[in-house]
Design a protein around this motif. Sequence first.
Motif, PDB file in Angstrom:
ATOM      1  N   LEU A 161     -40.342   5.190 -33.999  1.00 52.65           N
ATOM      2  CA  LEU A 161     -40.920   6.185 -33.082  1.00 52.65           C
ATOM      3  C   LEU A 161     -42.393   6.429 -33.382  1.00 52.65           C
ATOM      4  CD1 LEU A 161     -38.030   8.818 -32.889  1.00 52.65           C
ATOM      5  CD2 LEU A 161     -38.810   7.309 -31.057  1.00 52.65           C
ATOM      6  N   LEU A 162     -42.757   6.429 -34.668  1.00 52.51           N
ATOM      7  CA  LEU A 162     -44.152   6.629 -35.035  1.00 52.51           C
ATOM      8  C   LEU A 162     -45.021   5.477 -34.535  1.00 52.51           C
ATOM      9  CD1 LEU A 162     -46.187   8.376 -36.604  1.00 52.51           C
ATOM     10  CD2 LEU A 162     -45.656   7.018 -38.635  1.00 52.51           C
TER      11      LEU A 162
ATOM     12  N   PHE B 229     -31.073  -5.496 -48.201  1.00 52.22           N
ATOM     13  CA  PHE B 229     -30.952  -4.620 -47.029  1.00 52.22           C
ATOM     14  C   PHE B 229     -32.114  -3.644 -46.933  1.00 52.22           C
ATOM     15  CE2 PHE B 229     -29.167  -0.842 -44.858  1.00 52.22           C
ATOM     16  CZ  PHE B 229     -28.853  -1.437 -43.644  1.00 52.22           C
ATOM     17  N   SER B 230     -32.681  -3.249 -48.070  1.00 50.30           N
ATOM     18  CA  SER B 230     -33.827  -2.336 -48.035  1.00 50.30           C
ATOM     19  C   SER B 230     -35.016  -2.977 -47.333  1.00 50.30           C
ATOM     20  CB  SER B 230     -34.211  -1.922 -49.457  1.00 50.30           C
ATOM     21  OG  SER B 230     -34.638  -3.051 -50.209  1.00 50.30           O
ATOM     22  N   LEU B 231     -35.165  -4.295 -47.444  1.00 51.62           N
ATOM     23  CA  LEU B 231     -36.246  -4.980 -46.724  1.00 51.62           C
ATOM     24  C   LEU B 231     -35.926  -5.128 -45.243  1.00 51.62           C
ATOM     25  CD1 LEU B 231     -37.200  -7.759 -49.275  1.00 51.62           C
ATOM     26  CD2 LEU B 231     -38.544  -5.760 -48.656  1.00 51.62           C
ATOM     27  N   GLN B 232     -34.656  -5.265 -44.910  1.00 51.57           N
ATOM     28  CA  GLN B 232     -34.277  -5.326 -43.502  1.00 51.57           C
ATOM     29  C   GLN B 232     -34.659  -4.045 -42.771  1.00 51.57           C
ATOM     30  OE1 GLN B 232     -33.159  -7.763 -41.745  1.00 51.57           O
ATOM     31  NE2 GLN B 232     -32.270  -9.261 -43.138  1.00 51.57           N
ATOM     32  N   LEU B 233     -34.606  -2.907 -43.457  1.00 45.96           N
ATOM     33  CA  LEU B 233     -35.007  -1.646 -42.836  1.00 45.96           C
ATOM     34  C   LEU B 233     -36.464  -1.700 -42.404  1.00 45.96           C
ATOM     35  CD1 LEU B 233     -33.341   0.960 -45.235  1.00 45.96           C
ATOM     36  CD2 LEU B 233     -32.503   0.166 -43.032  1.00 45.96           C
ATOM     37  N   PHE B 234     -37.308  -2.282 -43.241  1.00 44.06           N
ATOM     38  CA  PHE B 234     -38.731  -2.370 -42.919  1.00 44.06           C
ATOM     39  C   PHE B 234     -38.961  -3.232 -41.676  1.00 44.06           C
ATOM     40  CE2 PHE B 234     -42.393  -5.262 -43.523  1.00 44.06           C
ATOM     41  CZ  PHE B 234     -43.406  -4.376 -43.215  1.00 44.06           C
ATOM     42  N   PHE B 235     -38.332  -4.372 -41.585  1.00 44.50           N
ATOM     43  CA  PHE B 235     -38.543  -5.270 -40.453  1.00 44.50           C
ATOM     44  C   PHE B 235     -37.991  -4.675 -39.165  1.00 44.50           C
ATOM     45  CE2 PHE B 235     -39.795  -8.213 -43.601  1.00 44.50           C
ATOM     46  CZ  PHE B 235     -40.382  -9.293 -42.981  1.00 44.50           C
ATOM     47  N   HIS B 236     -36.853  -4.007 -39.243  1.00 44.35           N
ATOM     48  CA  HIS B 236     -36.248  -3.486 -38.026  1.00 44.35           C
ATOM     49  C   HIS B 236     -36.976  -2.247 -37.509  1.00 44.35           C
ATOM     50  CE1 HIS B 236     -32.941  -6.221 -38.950  1.00 44.35           C
ATOM     51  NE2 HIS B 236     -32.554  -6.023 -37.707  1.00 44.35           N
ATOM     52  N   ALA B 237     -37.829  -1.633 -38.313  1.00 49.18           N
ATOM     53  CA  ALA B 237     -38.646  -0.535 -37.796  1.00 49.18           C
ATOM     54  C   ALA B 237     -39.568  -1.031 -36.687  1.00 49.18           C
ATOM     55  CB  ALA B 237     -39.459   0.096 -38.931  1.00 49.18           C
ATOM     56  N   PHE B 238     -40.126  -2.223 -36.850  1.00 52.05           N
ATOM     57  CA  PHE B 238     -40.998  -2.782 -35.815  1.00 52.05           C
ATOM     58  C   PHE B 238     -40.185  -3.268 -34.618  1.00 52.05           C
ATOM     59  CE2 PHE B 238     -43.561  -2.890 -39.605  1.00 52.05           C
ATOM     60  CZ  PHE B 238     -44.839  -2.622 -39.152  1.00 52.05           C
ATOM     61  N   VAL B 239     -38.981  -3.751 -34.862  1.00 52.27           N
ATOM     62  CA  VAL B 239     -38.122  -4.156 -33.749  1.00 52.27           C
ATOM     63  C   VAL B 239     -37.752  -2.950 -32.897  1.00 52.27           C
ATOM     64  CG1 VAL B 239     -35.917  -5.216 -33.136  1.00 52.27           C
ATOM     65  CG2 VAL B 239     -37.239  -6.125 -35.043  1.00 52.27           C
ATOM     66  N   VAL B 240     -37.424  -1.833 -33.539  1.00 53.47           N
ATOM     67  CA  VAL B 240     -37.109  -0.600 -32.807  1.00 53.47           C
ATOM     68  C   VAL B 240     -38.318  -0.127 -32.012  1.00 53.47           C
ATOM     69  CG1 VAL B 240     -36.549   1.843 -33.101  1.00 53.47           C
ATOM     70  CG2 VAL B 240     -35.292   0.131 -34.387  1.00 53.47           C
ATOM     71  N   ALA B 241     -39.522  -0.225 -32.597  1.00 52.33           N
ATOM     72  CA  ALA B 241     -40.735   0.169 -31.871  1.00 52.33           C
ATOM     73  C   ALA B 241     -40.930  -0.698 -30.636  1.00 52.33           C
ATOM     74  CB  ALA B 241     -41.950   0.056 -32.797  1.00 52.33           C
ATOM     75  N   GLY B 242     -40.731  -2.010 -30.754  1.00 56.74           N
ATOM     76  CA  GLY B 242     -40.862  -2.886 -29.604  1.00 56.74           C
ATOM     77  C   GLY B 242     -39.844  -2.590 -28.522  1.00 56.74           C
ATOM     78  N   GLN B 243     -38.608  -2.268 -28.908  1.00 62.71           N
ATOM     79  CA  GLN B 243     -37.579  -1.945 -27.926  1.00 62.71           C
ATOM     80  C   GLN B 243     -37.883  -0.625 -27.204  1.00 62.71           C
ATOM     81  OE1 GLN B 243     -33.998  -2.050 -30.267  1.00 62.71           O
ATOM     82  NE2 GLN B 243     -33.768  -4.269 -30.092  1.00 62.71           N
TER      83      GLN B 243
ATOM     84  N   PRO C  15     -35.301  -7.469 -26.488  1.00 65.55           N
ATOM     85  CA  PRO C  15     -36.493  -7.489 -25.629  1.00 65.55           C
ATOM     86  C   PRO C  15     -37.582  -8.399 -26.198  1.00 65.55           C
ATOM     87  CG  PRO C  15     -35.698  -5.248 -25.909  1.00 65.55           C
ATOM     88  CD  PRO C  15     -34.910  -6.099 -26.848  1.00 65.55           C
ATOM     89  N   VAL C  16     -38.358  -8.966 -25.290  1.00 61.77           N
ATOM     90  CA  VAL C  16     -39.403  -9.904 -25.706  1.00 61.77           C
ATOM     91  C   VAL C  16     -40.424  -9.217 -26.611  1.00 61.77           C
ATOM     92  CG1 VAL C  16     -41.257 -11.393 -24.860  1.00 61.77           C
ATOM     93  CG2 VAL C  16     -39.100 -11.282 -23.626  1.00 61.77           C
ATOM     94  N   LEU C  17     -40.778  -7.977 -26.283  1.00 61.70           N
ATOM     95  CA  LEU C  17     -41.780  -7.275 -27.079  1.00 61.70           C
ATOM     96  C   LEU C  17     -41.295  -7.020 -28.506  1.00 61.70           C
ATOM     97  CD1 LEU C  17     -44.604  -6.138 -26.885  1.00 61.70           C
ATOM     98  CD2 LEU C  17     -43.636  -3.954 -26.154  1.00 61.70           C
ATOM     99  N   GLY C  18     -40.002  -6.689 -28.641  1.00 61.02           N
ATOM    100  CA  GLY C  18     -39.448  -6.515 -29.976  1.00 61.02           C
ATOM    101  C   GLY C  18     -39.472  -7.802 -30.777  1.00 61.02           C
ATOM    102  N   GLN C  19     -39.173  -8.923 -30.120  1.00 60.90           N
ATOM    103  CA  GLN C  19     -39.233 -10.215 -30.792  1.00 60.90           C
ATOM    104  C   GLN C  19     -40.673 -10.575 -31.162  1.00 60.90           C
ATOM    105  OE1 GLN C  19     -36.711 -11.793 -31.828  1.00 60.90           O
ATOM    106  NE2 GLN C  19     -37.626 -13.715 -32.509  1.00 60.90           N
ATOM    107  N   PHE C  20     -41.624 -10.198 -30.313  1.00 65.11           N
ATOM    108  CA  PHE C  20     -43.036 -10.445 -30.618  1.00 65.11           C
ATOM    109  C   PHE C  20     -43.463  -9.683 -31.874  1.00 65.11           C
ATOM    110  CE2 PHE C  20     -47.397  -8.792 -30.132  1.00 65.11           C
ATOM    111  CZ  PHE C  20     -48.099  -9.977 -30.267  1.00 65.11           C
TER     112      PHE C  20
END
Length: 258
Positions: A184-185, A87-101, A124-129
């Motif tokens: 957000l960053l 789960f600690s690695l999932q946090l890293f990946f979802h940071a970019f998904v949140v940025a895309g959204q 959203p497509v950008l989050g998936q990208f």
Amino acid sequence: MLALTDAQIGGWVGSFMLPLFRIAAVLMTMPVIGTQLVPVRVRMYFAVAFTLVLVPVLPAMPEVDALNLRSSLLVAEQVLIGVALGFSLQLFFHAFVVAGQIISTQMGLGFASMVDPTNGISVPVLGQFYLMLVTLLFLLMNGHLVVFEVLAESFVTIPVGEGLLTDHYWLLAGKLGWVLGAGLLLALPAITALLVVNIAFGVMTRAAPQLNIFSIGFPLTLVVGLFIVWIGMADLLSQFQLLLREALDLLRELARIR
């Protein structure tokens, strides 16, 4: 006739099954391998193969009885440790998904969504990208090999039967806000630029009320947003390396690796 005692059977079961539960829990929850793109049967085969390779070099495991309450507690302990590491690695990946959204919402591209094959939901497509790009960078930099190394060392730093590391899991819970902060960053430059564009449209509307700002502003905001995303790709690698270092440090801290 081969005669086996309960102690021998318990030793064999403990030496293989207990590491298998921890390894399988990590592979079921970590990104890339633990997604729906990889069938559960393949993940289990991979967990068994990884356990067979790792068991000969692991510390001695406690002898267990399959029908004993202590064995059930040991299994639950290994599953929780593995889930926390994955789960600690999932946090890293979802940071970019949140940025895309966030960027998609600001530029008006939030309506353009697609099915995420890894989680089975619409995003959203950008989050998936961003998610696909980060996955490729993670594999390219051998991040999965670092995860396997930490997993192997965790059996030395967190021996089976030591007990749950509740303080480390509170640390993991405290890192949940890190996902939103990192997202957000990452999205802050695009948000700032799009805010300036929206302010300019507001000034234009006040100066020329007869101007149809909706027919002009919406496509222009999309074009400017895509241009900002394209410009931001130049700095994505450095941000990826910084966040990946923090995520791997959290993974090592959870596994008590210094």
